[in-house]
Enzyme design. Structure first.
Site, PDB file in Angstrom:
ATOM      1  N   ILE A  80       0.978  -1.163   0.035  1.00  0.00           N
ATOM      2  CA  ILE A  80      -0.035   0.166  -0.194  1.00  0.00           C
ATOM      3  C   ILE A  80       0.873   1.047   0.149  1.00  0.00           C
ATOM      4  CG2 ILE A  80      -0.263  -0.342   2.520  1.00  0.00           C
ATOM      5  CD1 ILE A  80      -2.934   1.326   2.475  1.00  0.00           C
ATOM      6  N   SER A  81       0.712   2.091  -0.727  1.00  0.00           N
ATOM      7  CA  SER A  81       1.704   3.170  -0.956  1.00  0.00           C
ATOM      8  C   SER A  81       1.650   4.145   0.197  1.00  0.00           C
ATOM      9  CB  SER A  81       1.329   3.957  -2.267  1.00  0.00           C
ATOM     10  OG  SER A  81       1.372   3.240  -3.448  1.00  0.00           O
ATOM     11  N   GLN A  82       2.905   5.147   0.084  1.00  0.00           N
ATOM     12  CA  GLN A  82       2.950   6.143   1.375  1.00  0.00           C
ATOM     13  C   GLN A  82       1.658   6.938   0.856  1.00  0.00           C
ATOM     14  OE1 GLN A  82       6.304   8.499   0.388  1.00  0.00           O
ATOM     15  NE2 GLN A  82       6.084   9.212   2.288  1.00  0.00           N
TER      16      GLN A  82
END
Ligand code: SAH
Length: 233
Positions: A80-82
């Site tokens: 899950i991206s930043q």
């Protein structure tokens, strides 16, 4: 007196929502420190990040880091991206309430939920069935009725639903997929991480009078876009 009742009412409402959601204040801090302080300024985008419970999209063992300043592992070796990267990619699309958006790489579903707060409908494609299933469960739980998910190879887009006012790609191919360029509506924007290996750049594409204009906007690091046999695009 009326004002006092109103203030007490407001405080109670805020406390109730904080009690319902143990992460309310952490989320507020994430918005202030990670997003606002780094230049995310669109109020609609900021309130979407305040509303969407990121911890619902994170694996149980990483819950306490749900609002930390970085990516987190999800199943199938994906991430899950930043939050900042999700916000940056969302803001740059300048979404309108009536927009229909295509996302490639559902992953946890967090980015799709943020988009669903801001536009009419989100079509999201994920290669791994298990990830698509668990994201869909969260969408149902949180009652996101304007997200449509599908399992498949997002390189090919979703031609039956095209054109899209905006396209967001959250896995990285070595080049911009031709089908996605074709499925972008006139006046639409696409944001996509392009590059081989660890060196990637976020590219913004805009379609004006049938022509595509490209601009590099930010160096990034995303998981690769894979085909159905697992080979990198
Ligand atoms: N938007 C996601 C980020 C997930 S990481 C989130 O908010 O959590 C990128 C995702 O792209 C991974 O889940 C990966 O499985 C998926 N992916 C990789 N290649 C793909 C392809 N060809 N089509 C669709 N999804 C793909």
């Amino acid at each position: 007196m009326r004002l006092l009742v109103l203030i007490v009412g407001l405080i109670t409402a805020v406390e109730c929502s904080a009690q319902n959601d143990a992460f309310f204040y952490e989320r507020q801090k994430m918005v202030e420190v990670q997003l606002k302080n780094r230049g995310i300024s669109n109020d609609m985008v900021l309130s979407a990040f305040q509303l969407v419970p990121r911890h619902e999209f994170v694996l149980p063992e990483y819950k306490k880091w749900s609002y930390a300043d970085g990516p987190l592992p999800i199943n199938e070796g994906q991430t899950i991206s930043q939050p900042y990267v999700v916000a940056y990619m969302t803001e740059i699309l300048e979404l309108k309430r009536s927009d229909q958006v295509l996302e490639i790489g559902t992953g946890s579903g967090y980015q799709a939920a943020i988009l669903a707060q801001l536009c009419d409908s989100v079509f999201t494609i994920e290669l791994f069935e298990e990830l698509s299933k668990s994201a869909t469960k969260v969408f149902r739980k949180l009652e996101y009725n304007n997200i449509y998910s599908r399992v498949g190879d997002g390189y090919l887009g979703w031609p039956e639903k095209a054109p899209f006012d905006a396209i967001i790609v959250t896995c990285s191919p070595s080049h911009v997929p031709e089908p996605l360029q074709e499925q972008l509506a006139e006046g639409g924007s696409m944001i996509i991480p392009v590059g081989a290996g660890n060196i990637q750049k976020l590219v913004l594409l805009q379609k004006k009078k049938g022509k595509i204009r490209k601009k590099d906007v930010l160096p990034v690091r995303f998981v690769p876009m894979l085909d159905e046999r697992g080979a990198k695009y």
